[in-house]
Design a protein around this motif. Structure first.
Motif, PDB file in Angstrom:
ATOM      1  N   LYS A   1       0.645  -1.074  -0.393  1.00  0.00           N
ATOM      2  CA  LYS A   1       0.140   0.036  -0.122  1.00  0.00           C
ATOM      3  C   LYS A   1       0.784   1.539  -0.257  1.00  0.00           C
ATOM      4  O   LYS A   1       1.692   1.132   0.989  1.00  0.00           O
ATOM      5  CB  LYS A   1      -1.109  -0.210   1.076  1.00  0.00           C
ATOM      6  N   GLY A   2       0.678   2.211  -0.778  1.00  0.00           N
ATOM      7  CA  GLY A   2       1.738   3.494  -1.085  1.00  0.00           C
ATOM      8  C   GLY A   2       2.557   3.354  -1.461  1.00  0.00           C
ATOM      9  O   GLY A   2       3.616   4.368  -1.637  1.00  0.00           O
ATOM     10  N   SER A   3       3.229   2.001  -2.151  1.00  0.00           N
ATOM     11  CA  SER A   3       4.195   2.185  -2.631  1.00  0.00           C
ATOM     12  C   SER A   3       4.182   1.454  -3.704  1.00  0.00           C
ATOM     13  O   SER A   3       3.554   1.197  -4.661  1.00  0.00           O
ATOM     14  CB  SER A   3       5.032   1.038  -1.689  1.00  0.00           C
ATOM     15  N   THR A   4       5.470   1.258  -4.738  1.00  0.00           N
ATOM     16  CA  THR A   4       5.461   0.838  -6.156  1.00  0.00           C
ATOM     17  C   THR A   4       6.287  -0.558  -5.778  1.00  0.00           C
ATOM     18  O   THR A   4       6.000  -1.471  -6.757  1.00  0.00           O
ATOM     19  CB  THR A   4       6.532   1.330  -6.633  1.00  0.00           C
ATOM     20  N   LYS A   5       6.594  -1.770  -4.823  1.00  0.00           N
ATOM     21  CA  LYS A   5       6.811  -2.148  -4.761  1.00  0.00           C
ATOM     22  C   LYS A   5       5.774  -3.206  -4.278  1.00  0.00           C
ATOM     23  O   LYS A   5       4.703  -3.121  -3.865  1.00  0.00           O
ATOM     24  CB  LYS A   5       7.877  -2.515  -3.862  1.00  0.00           C
ATOM     25  N   PHE A   6       6.429  -5.132  -4.203  1.00  0.00           N
ATOM     26  CA  PHE A   6       5.153  -5.719  -4.292  1.00  0.00           C
ATOM     27  C   PHE A   6       5.747  -6.585  -3.464  1.00  0.00           C
ATOM     28  O   PHE A   6       7.205  -6.841  -3.102  1.00  0.00           O
ATOM     29  CB  PHE A   6       5.039  -6.560  -5.843  1.00  0.00           C
ATOM     30  N   GLN A   7       5.170  -7.635  -2.095  1.00  0.00           N
ATOM     31  CA  GLN A   7       5.205  -8.387  -1.792  1.00  0.00           C
ATOM     32  C   GLN A   7       4.329  -9.394  -1.752  1.00  0.00           C
ATOM     33  O   GLN A   7       3.130  -9.680  -2.521  1.00  0.00           O
ATOM     34  CB  GLN A   7       5.266  -7.645  -0.013  1.00  0.00           C
ATOM     35  N   TRP A   8       4.989 -10.767  -1.259  1.00  0.00           N
ATOM     36  CA  TRP A   8       3.959 -11.922  -1.810  1.00  0.00           C
ATOM     37  C   TRP A   8       3.093 -12.397  -0.240  1.00  0.00           C
ATOM     38  O   TRP A   8       2.761 -11.902   0.622  1.00  0.00           O
ATOM     39  CB  TRP A   8       4.962 -13.196  -1.188  1.00  0.00           C
ATOM     40  N   ASN A   9       2.388 -12.786  -0.958  1.00  0.00           N
ATOM     41  CA  ASN A   9       0.694 -12.752  -0.080  1.00  0.00           C
ATOM     42  C   ASN A   9       1.127 -13.782   1.217  1.00  0.00           C
ATOM     43  O   ASN A   9       0.639 -12.716   2.402  1.00  0.00           O
ATOM     44  CB  ASN A   9       0.178 -13.776  -0.270  1.00  0.00           C
ATOM     45  N   ASP A  10       2.648 -13.816   2.016  1.00  0.00           N
ATOM     46  CA  ASP A  10       2.904 -13.685   3.672  1.00  0.00           C
ATOM     47  C   ASP A  10       3.695 -12.439   4.045  1.00  0.00           C
ATOM     48  O   ASP A  10       3.979 -12.883   4.921  1.00  0.00           O
ATOM     49  CB  ASP A  10       3.942 -15.000   3.550  1.00  0.00           C
ATOM     50  N   GLY A  11       3.927 -11.438   3.496  1.00  0.00           N
ATOM     51  CA  GLY A  11       4.327  -9.968   3.812  1.00  0.00           C
ATOM     52  C   GLY A  11       6.379 -10.259   3.595  1.00  0.00           C
ATOM     53  O   GLY A  11       6.644  -9.427   3.501  1.00  0.00           O
TER      54      GLY A  11
ATOM     55  N   ASN B   1       0.329   0.630 -12.820  1.00  0.00           N
ATOM     56  CA  ASN B   1      -1.295   1.001 -11.092  1.00  0.00           C
ATOM     57  C   ASN B   1      -2.747   1.344 -11.700  1.00  0.00           C
ATOM     58  O   ASN B   1      -2.977   2.843 -11.851  1.00  0.00           O
ATOM     59  CB  ASN B   1      -0.630   1.276 -10.469  1.00  0.00           C
ATOM     60  N   LEU B   2      -2.451   0.841 -13.549  1.00  0.00           N
ATOM     61  CA  LEU B   2      -3.797   2.220 -13.429  1.00  0.00           C
ATOM     62  C   LEU B   2      -4.957   2.450 -13.769  1.00  0.00           C
ATOM     63  O   LEU B   2      -5.789   1.601 -12.056  1.00  0.00           O
ATOM     64  CB  LEU B   2      -4.032   1.598 -15.546  1.00  0.00           C
ATOM     65  N   GLY B   3      -5.775   3.569 -12.968  1.00  0.00           N
ATOM     66  CA  GLY B   3      -6.604   4.382 -12.490  1.00  0.00           C
ATOM     67  C   GLY B   3      -6.452   3.664 -10.784  1.00  0.00           C
ATOM     68  O   GLY B   3      -7.155   3.980 -10.045  1.00  0.00           O
ATOM     69  N   GLY B   4      -4.711   3.640 -10.307  1.00  0.00           N
ATOM     70  CA  GLY B   4      -4.844   3.665  -9.291  1.00  0.00           C
ATOM     71  C   GLY B   4      -5.739   2.151  -8.668  1.00  0.00           C
ATOM     72  O   GLY B   4      -5.743   2.724  -7.483  1.00  0.00           O
ATOM     73  N   ILE B   5      -6.227   1.223  -9.381  1.00  0.00           N
ATOM     74  CA  ILE B   5      -6.853   0.047  -8.568  1.00  0.00           C
ATOM     75  C   ILE B   5      -5.733  -0.993  -9.092  1.00  0.00           C
ATOM     76  O   ILE B   5      -6.291  -2.501  -8.896  1.00  0.00           O
ATOM     77  CB  ILE B   5      -8.209  -0.026  -8.973  1.00  0.00           C
ATOM     78  N   GLU B   6      -5.190  -1.539  -9.104  1.00  0.00           N
ATOM     79  CA  GLU B   6      -3.729  -2.220 -10.515  1.00  0.00           C
ATOM     80  C   GLU B   6      -3.091  -3.072  -9.136  1.00  0.00           C
ATOM     81  O   GLU B   6      -2.122  -2.488  -9.144  1.00  0.00           O
ATOM     82  CB  GLU B   6      -3.419  -2.364 -11.644  1.00  0.00           C
ATOM     83  N   ASP B   7      -3.548  -3.407  -8.457  1.00  0.00           N
ATOM     84  CA  ASP B   7      -2.625  -3.953  -6.908  1.00  0.00           C
ATOM     85  C   ASP B   7      -2.357  -5.460  -7.335  1.00  0.00           C
ATOM     86  O   ASP B   7      -1.428  -5.495  -5.903  1.00  0.00           O
ATOM     87  CB  ASP B   7      -3.259  -3.443  -5.883  1.00  0.00           C
TER      88      ASP B   7
ATOM     89  N   LEU C   1       5.653 -10.218 -16.281  1.00  0.00           N
ATOM     90  CA  LEU C   1       4.280  -8.981 -15.144  1.00  0.00           C
ATOM     91  C   LEU C   1       3.891  -8.817 -15.538  1.00  0.00           C
ATOM     92  O   LEU C   1       4.432  -7.321 -16.025  1.00  0.00           O
ATOM     93  CB  LEU C   1       5.445  -9.126 -13.995  1.00  0.00           C
ATOM     94  N   TYR C   2       2.711  -8.687 -14.831  1.00  0.00           N
ATOM     95  CA  TYR C   2       1.792  -7.127 -15.232  1.00  0.00           C
ATOM     96  C   TYR C   2       1.109  -6.727 -13.583  1.00  0.00           C
ATOM     97  O   TYR C   2       0.566  -7.820 -13.196  1.00  0.00           O
ATOM     98  CB  TYR C   2       0.863  -7.558 -16.128  1.00  0.00           C
ATOM     99  N   ASP C   3       0.632  -6.258 -13.246  1.00  0.00           N
ATOM    100  CA  ASP C   3      -0.479  -5.271 -12.795  1.00  0.00           C
ATOM    101  C   ASP C   3      -1.511  -5.910 -13.182  1.00  0.00           C
ATOM    102  O   ASP C   3      -1.901  -5.087 -13.992  1.00  0.00           O
ATOM    103  CB  ASP C   3       0.535  -4.161 -11.357  1.00  0.00           C
ATOM    104  N   VAL C   4      -2.276  -5.508 -12.123  1.00  0.00           N
ATOM    105  CA  VAL C   4      -4.108  -6.265 -12.618  1.00  0.00           C
ATOM    106  C   VAL C   4      -4.539  -5.893 -10.881  1.00  0.00           C
ATOM    107  O   VAL C   4      -4.084  -5.890  -9.707  1.00  0.00           O
ATOM    108  CB  VAL C   4      -4.006  -7.360 -12.876  1.00  0.00           C
ATOM    109  N   GLU C   5      -6.020  -5.540 -11.329  1.00  0.00           N
ATOM    110  CA  GLU C   5      -7.008  -5.234  -9.859  1.00  0.00           C
ATOM    111  C   GLU C   5      -7.000  -6.855  -9.873  1.00  0.00           C
ATOM    112  O   GLU C   5      -6.657  -7.757 -10.370  1.00  0.00           O
ATOM    113  CB  GLU C   5      -8.460  -5.236 -11.245  1.00  0.00           C
TER     114      GLU C   5
END
Length: 108
Positions: A28-38, A55-61, A77-81
């Motif tokens: 949240k609030g970052s351009t970085k990604f984390q695995w579901n385990d944190g 992060n098209l439309g601010g909703i691709e997390d 890799l692609y960011d998606v909703e």
């Protein structure tokens, strides 16, 4: 990078090799990604598709890997909703039991 080589080989084995949700979400609030385990994903820029993550439309997390938009031979890799339906792959520890909840309806 080893995990991404594995994901690419796995997607190649599927009968519908378009894309899979890989269990990574934007911090949240970052351009970085984390695995579901944190834990940190640490995605190298060269693994992202062109102009990704955007992060098209601010909703691709959520992050997917595979073909997207066009059938090309390289897996990116692609960011998606995070809503809607997507195939996915998950990791489990040896001996761990996973209980799946099956959804019969989806938000789009």
């Amino acid at each position: 990078m080893e995990i991404f080589a594995f994901l690419k080989s796995y997607i190649n084995l599927t009968d519908f090799p378009y894309s899979l949700y890989i269990g990574a979400r934007r911090i949240k609030g970052s351009t970085k990604f984390q695995w579901n385990d944190g834990s940190d994903v640490g995605i190298p820029k060269k693994l992202w598709g062109a102009r990704q993550p955007n992060n098209l439309g601010g909703i691709e997390d959520c992050a997917t890997m595979g073909y997207a938009y066009t059938l090309v031979s390289s897996y990116k890799l692609y960011d998606v909703e995070c809503t809607g339906y997507s195939r996915y792959i998950c990791e489990k520890k040896t001996g761990e039991t996973i209980r799946l909840k099956v959804k019969t309806s989806f938000n789009y």
